[in-house]
Design a protein around this motif. Structure first.
Motif, PDB file in Angstrom:
ATOM      1  N   LEU A 127     -14.331 -41.027 -43.109  1.00  0.00           N
ATOM      2  CA  LEU A 127     -15.757 -40.525 -42.879  1.00  0.00           C
ATOM      3  C   LEU A 127     -16.714 -41.564 -43.154  1.00  0.00           C
ATOM      4  O   LEU A 127     -17.794 -41.862 -42.175  1.00  0.00           O
ATOM      5  N   ILE A 128     -16.866 -42.466 -44.276  1.00  0.00           N
ATOM      6  CA  ILE A 128     -17.725 -43.471 -44.438  1.00  0.00           C
ATOM      7  C   ILE A 128     -17.739 -44.622 -43.189  1.00  0.00           C
ATOM      8  O   ILE A 128     -18.510 -45.116 -42.801  1.00  0.00           O
ATOM      9  N   SER A 129     -16.497 -44.945 -42.826  1.00  0.00           N
ATOM     10  CA  SER A 129     -16.056 -45.875 -41.728  1.00  0.00           C
ATOM     11  C   SER A 129     -16.846 -45.380 -40.430  1.00  0.00           C
ATOM     12  O   SER A 129     -17.574 -46.201 -39.853  1.00  0.00           O
ATOM     13  N   ASN A 130     -16.510 -44.033 -40.282  1.00  0.00           N
ATOM     14  CA  ASN A 130     -17.138 -43.591 -39.023  1.00  0.00           C
ATOM     15  C   ASN A 130     -18.832 -43.496 -38.995  1.00  0.00           C
ATOM     16  O   ASN A 130     -19.562 -43.973 -37.971  1.00  0.00           O
ATOM     17  N   THR A 131     -19.287 -43.143 -40.246  1.00  0.00           N
ATOM     18  CA  THR A 131     -20.694 -43.303 -40.356  1.00  0.00           C
ATOM     19  C   THR A 131     -21.275 -44.382 -40.345  1.00  0.00           C
ATOM     20  O   THR A 131     -22.344 -44.737 -39.522  1.00  0.00           O
ATOM     21  N   ILE A 132     -20.774 -45.698 -40.937  1.00  0.00           N
ATOM     22  CA  ILE A 132     -21.394 -46.913 -40.572  1.00  0.00           C
ATOM     23  C   ILE A 132     -20.930 -47.532 -39.301  1.00  0.00           C
ATOM     24  O   ILE A 132     -21.943 -48.218 -38.903  1.00  0.00           O
ATOM     25  N   ARG A 133     -19.704 -47.159 -38.683  1.00  0.00           N
ATOM     26  CA  ARG A 133     -19.563 -47.848 -37.246  1.00  0.00           C
ATOM     27  C   ARG A 133     -20.652 -47.159 -36.524  1.00  0.00           C
ATOM     28  O   ARG A 133     -21.003 -47.873 -35.423  1.00  0.00           O
ATOM     29  N   LEU A 134     -21.210 -46.060 -36.462  1.00  0.00           N
ATOM     30  CA  LEU A 134     -22.163 -45.388 -35.515  1.00  0.00           C
ATOM     31  C   LEU A 134     -23.465 -46.162 -35.933  1.00  0.00           C
ATOM     32  O   LEU A 134     -24.193 -46.500 -34.927  1.00  0.00           O
ATOM     33  N   LEU A 135     -23.780 -46.605 -36.920  1.00  0.00           N
ATOM     34  CA  LEU A 135     -24.897 -47.351 -37.221  1.00  0.00           C
ATOM     35  C   LEU A 135     -24.771 -48.840 -36.646  1.00  0.00           C
ATOM     36  O   LEU A 135     -25.887 -49.318 -36.030  1.00  0.00           O
TER      37      LEU A 135
END
Length: 291
Positions: A180-188
């Motif tokens: 979840l954290i990886s996907n959130t940061i990847r979107l940024l």
């Protein structure tokens, strides 16, 4: 070459605020599981150390021998506490429980003097108990050793099952949290993929491109950790008046959970940023239109 200060526009900061909130919620859930595991461990210690072991003494044991036995027991590494119960005290306790005095019917005190003990939790397993039982019954004045063996087996088995379930859940939650954290940061970082490519074209090194993203997410992870800790502290404060909770909550160890949550927030955010930026550092410009 563009400077690091111009990499992040205002819209990125607004998006990052949402990212901080999302990461903090994930860290809050992780912290709850950590606290649950900690409370489960403390509860198991509390239960194990409150099992009563009674050394029934022979009638002909002298007071001097009993005092010496108590002194010896207090020096043993597996003993947590020792209390001597005389025949008269045993009779008084039974009268208080039953409401009747058996001496009135029997004409004598049927109870024997005993020494009540509690063991340290690390010795409350089958292998250690066999050694403890052999050691305690070796004293000359001991008639027998009484303790709830079957109940202890049930408690130990249930504690082991709870520990396994919690361990599996924490591992699964950690994997989900990282995703979840990886996907959130990847979107940024996704919106900056062409900027990353442009910086590569003008000769910027991978470390130079990568560092501002990692630095920014370290700061974001730090603030997400603080927010998660505040939520955890609020949850614990709201539940502190539950009956019996104050007996098992290891408040001095809760700070270790807070530190772990903070460290996880920083590490997971920095690692996710590192992996996300590396993805675009290796990607050709043509593929960036289709990701």
């Amino acid at each position: 070459m563009a400077t690091n200060k111009k990499i992040f526009p205002v819209s990125f900061f607004n998006s990052n605020l949402i990212s901080v909130m999302s990461v903090s919620l994930v860290l809050f859930l992780i912290g709850l599981f950590f606290i649950g595991g900690l409370l489960s461990n403390e509860l198991s210690i509390y239960m194990k150390e409150n099992f009563s072991f009674s050394i029934i003494l022979k009638d002909n044991v002298k007071d001097a021998d009993i005092r010496q036995m108590q002194k010896n027991l207090n020096t043993l590494p597996f003993i947590k506490s020792v209390r001597y119960i005389s025949k008269e005290e045993a009779a008084e306790e039974m009268i208080a429980e039953l409401g009747e005095d058996p001496q009135m019917f029997l004409g004598f005190n049927p109870f024997q003097a005993s020494i009540e003990m509690r063991l340290k939790s690390e010795y409350m397993n089958q292998d250690s108990l066999r050694i403890v039982q052999k050691r305690l019954t070796s004293y000359a004045g001991v008639s027998e050793l009484i303790y709830p063996e079957d109940m202890m087996k049930i408690v130990n088995h249930n504690i082991w099952r709870i520990g396994v379930v919690l361990s599996v859940l924490i591992v699964v939650l950690m994997m989900i949290s990282f995703a979840l954290i990886s996907n959130t940061i990847r979107l940024l970082i996704y919106s900056k993929r062409f900027l990353i490519y442009t910086m590569r074209l003008v000769g910027a090194t991978n470390a130079f491109i990568r560092w501002p993203f990692i630095k920014y997410n370290i700061i974001s992870g730090f603030f997400a950790g603080i927010l998660a800790i505040l939520m955890l502290a609020g949850a614990l404060h709201a539940q502190q008046h539950l009956a019996g909770l104050e007996l098992i909550v290891p408040w001095e160890k809760i700070w270790k959970v807070y530190a772990a949550v903070m460290l996880l927030g920083i590490l997971l955010s920095a690692t996710s940023a590192y992996l996300a930026v590396n993805r675009y550092l290796r990607m050709e410009r043509g593929k960036m239109f289709y990701v």
